[in-house]
Enzyme design. Structure first.
Site, short mmCIF file in Angstrom:
data_model
loop_
_atom_site.label_atom_id
_atom_site.label_comp_id
_atom_site.label_asym_id
_atom_site.label_seq_id
_atom_site.Cartn_x
_atom_site.Cartn_y
_atom_site.Cartn_z
N LEU A 13 0.87 -1.17 0.00
CA LEU A 13 0.00 0.00 0.00
C LEU A 13 0.91 1.22 0.00
O LEU A 13 1.95 1.23 0.67
CB LEU A 13 -0.89 0.03 1.25
N ASP A 14 0.53 2.27 -0.75
CA ASP A 14 1.30 3.50 -0.73
C ASP A 14 1.39 4.04 0.69
O ASP A 14 0.51 3.79 1.53
CB ASP A 14 0.63 4.56 -1.62
N ARG A 15 2.43 4.83 0.95
CA ARG A 15 2.65 5.38 2.29
C ARG A 15 1.37 6.03 2.85
O ARG A 15 0.97 5.80 3.98
CB ARG A 15 3.77 6.42 2.27
#
Length: 310
Positions: free
Chosen positions: A147-149
């Protein structure tokens, strides 16, 4: 020649007192990590996360470690010099399920899933590696997806290379449901739809949809409008493919970028984070064959844009 002897502390002298804790009143609604980064401007992101990890941050005298802990006007955030625990707990991360094969977690916005070899930042991967090694120093975890930051929600890791390989080789069959909610800019008039394109990555590492068929990786995103107003729309998003930044690119493609996503055209900072949340993950267990389903609630900051109370 006489040597100079440093003065001794008198036997009755008190030890030096620890530096006093710093207190910061909250003036407007925000989230804890955002608040700390603003107030502790001289400290880096990793340093601030370390304070959280070691129990050095309190909200109204209650120790708080969650990045996204909501703050309200009138509350007081205290930052102490004293570490509360020798062994840090999980920061920005909560374990939902763990067995011999997989570990399923809830990741808060602001935490990296995994860092590149050059980075030393606190990540979900590093924390979970430390977690499994508390019982056996040879234990490891293996990445299944990311998952993106700034994306919150449900994700999972494998606990062996064998399980990782088996699940990744059959990912589309193993994963039964993978849905997100996206808070996007503007009123999405079409109540549901499908976006299909060929994604490529530019030299600046930004993904984009190629104008030419078969040029890049095929990406298919299905969406349905859950709530809408003039300023924002809340979408349920289902991925048929799992390409890098797929949802973010496709929302920009239809003229409704994800809130807070400056990289892909957003102008809004309404919620001080990216308006993307991995809500549901359902998969077939690699050993038992059982269908497992994990769902996390829609972030309150998303719903508040439609008049729903925090």
């Amino acid at each position: 020649m006489n040597k100079r002897v440093p003065p001794r502390r008198p036997s009755g002298a008190l030890p030096r007192k620890p530096a006093p804790a710093r207190q910061f009143p909250v003036d407007e609604p925000t989230e804890l990590l955002v608040f700390l980064l603003a107030k502790l401007a001289g400290q880096g992101r990793n340093s601030v996360k370390s304070l959280l990890a070691h129990g050095q941050v309190s909200v109204d005298d209650r120790v708080e470690t969650k990045y996204n802990c909501p703050l309200k006007p009138g509350q007081v955030v205290t930052v102490s010099k004293e570490k509360k625990s020798a062994e840090p707990g999980l920061v920005g991360l909560r374990i939902l399920h763990e067995d011999d094969d997989v570990i399923v977690v809830y990741k808060e916005a602001g935490l990296l899933s995994i860092a590149s070899p050059q980075e030393t930042e606190l990540t979900a991967y590093r924390q979970l590696t430390a977690h499994v090694r508390r019982t056996n120093e040879k234990n490891r975890i293996f990445v299944l997806h990311r998952l993106d930051r700034e994306t919150s929600g449900v994700m999972m890791f494998a606990k062996s290379e064998r399980v990782q390989q088996r699940m990744q080789d059959n990912w589309n069959e193993v994963v039964k449901e993978r849905s997100y909610v996206a808070l996007v800019e503007g009123l999405v008039k079409k109540t549901q739809g499908t976006i299909s394109s060929w994604l490529k990555e530019s030299s600046t590492l930004k993904m984009y949809s190629s104008p030419h068929p078969n040029d890049g990786q095929h990406a298919v995103t299905h969406y349905k409008v859950l709530k809408a107003s003039r300023g924002f729309s809340l979408l349920e998003v289902n991925l048929e493919t799992g390409r890098k930044n797929q949802i973010r690119v496709h929302m920009q493609d239809i003229g409704h970028p994800v809130v807070g996503d400056k990289k892909y055209g957003s102008k809004s900072k309404a919620i001080n984070r990216l308006g993307l949340h991995a809500r549901v993950l359902s998969f077939e267990h690699p050993t038992t064959g059982q269908i497992m389903r994990f769902e996390s609630p829609i972030p309150k900051s998303f719903l508040s844009q439609f008049g729903e109370k925090e």
